[in-house]
Design a protein around this motif. Structure first.
Motif, PDB file in Angstrom:
ATOM      1  N   LEU A 155       0.800  -1.361  -0.087  1.00  0.00           N
ATOM      2  CA  LEU A 155       0.615   0.163   0.449  1.00  0.00           C
ATOM      3  C   LEU A 155       0.892   1.362   0.081  1.00  0.00           C
ATOM      4  O   LEU A 155       1.583   1.068   0.103  1.00  0.00           O
TER       5      LEU A 155
ATOM      6  N   LYS B 140      -0.112   5.548   0.251  1.00  0.00           N
ATOM      7  CA  LYS B 140      -1.010   6.661   0.218  1.00  0.00           C
ATOM      8  C   LYS B 140      -0.116   8.012   0.322  1.00  0.00           C
ATOM      9  O   LYS B 140       0.970   8.416   1.452  1.00  0.00           O
TER      10      LYS B 140
ATOM     11  N   ASP C  87      -7.791  16.137  -2.238  1.00  0.00           N
ATOM     12  CA  ASP C  87      -6.832  15.693  -0.851  1.00  0.00           C
ATOM     13  C   ASP C  87      -7.975  16.653  -0.034  1.00  0.00           C
ATOM     14  O   ASP C  87      -9.256  17.247  -0.190  1.00  0.00           O
TER      15      ASP C  87
ATOM     16  N   LEU D 199      -5.013  13.070  -3.574  1.00  0.00           N
ATOM     17  CA  LEU D 199      -4.928  12.375  -2.367  1.00  0.00           C
ATOM     18  C   LEU D 199      -4.145  10.682  -3.163  1.00  0.00           C
ATOM     19  O   LEU D 199      -5.580  10.614  -4.152  1.00  0.00           O
ATOM     20  N   TYR D 200      -3.716  10.804  -3.024  1.00  0.00           N
ATOM     21  CA  TYR D 200      -2.727   9.008  -3.951  1.00  0.00           C
ATOM     22  C   TYR D 200      -2.871   8.059  -3.774  1.00  0.00           C
ATOM     23  O   TYR D 200      -2.073   8.045  -2.030  1.00  0.00           O
ATOM     24  N   ARG D 201      -3.693   7.043  -3.218  1.00  0.00           N
ATOM     25  CA  ARG D 201      -3.449   5.392  -3.243  1.00  0.00           C
ATOM     26  C   ARG D 201      -3.156   4.916  -3.868  1.00  0.00           C
ATOM     27  O   ARG D 201      -3.729   4.243  -5.234  1.00  0.00           O
TER      28      ARG D 201
ATOM     29  N   GLN E 156      -2.809   0.519  -4.425  1.00  0.00           N
ATOM     30  CA  GLN E 156      -2.807  -0.962  -3.895  1.00  0.00           C
ATOM     31  C   GLN E 156      -2.576  -2.021  -4.678  1.00  0.00           C
ATOM     32  O   GLN E 156      -2.702  -1.838  -5.839  1.00  0.00           O
TER      33      GLN E 156
END
Length: 170
Positions: free
Chosen positions: A4, A6, A111, A119-121, A123
């Motif tokens: 992960l 974030k 964000d 906001l960069y996530r 997975q």
């Protein structure tokens, strides 16, 4: 196993969305640890499109890692405010073919702190049988590198030639 990330990227979500859909950015955040070349007749597209994209990979630009299919689709979630690139590809030859499950999702959203940034996530879920712990550790280290490179590059993504040039002349 899961890897992960974030991060808050220093650019607006539209710029980040354009960037993660760019094969040039993909290659840049992977280098110099992994060199990726398109196996498509026309090479890499300017912008990723849904579908399959065959590539070859070399560790450090010299060690053959094998051939892989990048299988992309694009999704939106939460009333359109979250955009997702989903890669469900697979290794075809070489070391990358040891991975039996590849489920990679990159999500772009404003964000929530209201900074105007992104906001960069990210997975990645992988399975490689008995080699899963080794694959996970290698990919975890590589993902940290990618995250670092994304944060370095993000401020430069804010420039939109079509829109920004019009604003400067008015």
């Amino acid at each position: 196993m899961r890897v992960l990330l974030k991060l808050v990227l220093d650019c607006d979500p539209d710029a980040a969305w354009r960037a993660i859909r760019s094969p040039a950015v993909f290659r840049e955040v992977s280098s110099p640890l992994v060199q990726i070349e398109s196996l498509a007749a026309d090479g890499f597209p300017t912008v990723w499109e849904p579908g399959q994209h065959p590539v070859s990979m070399r560790g450090g630009g010299v060690i053959p890692m094998g051939k892989q299919i990048i299988r992309l689709n694009f999704e939106t979630a939460r009333h359109g405010s979250v955009r997702i690139v989903h890669d469900s590809g697979q290794g075809v030859t070489g070391a990358v073919s040891a991975v039996t499950l590849w489920d990679h999702r990159m999500a772009i959203a404003p964000d929530p702190a209201g900074t105007g940034k992104t906001l960069y996530r990210d997975q990645l879920i992988v399975k490689a049988g008995l080699l899963t712990p080794l694959a996970w550790y290698s990919l975890w280290a590589f993902w940290q590198w990618r995250g670092h490179k994304l944060q370095q590059l993000a401020p430069g993504w804010a420039y939109d030639p079509g829109t920004d040039e019009l604003e400067e002349t008015t």
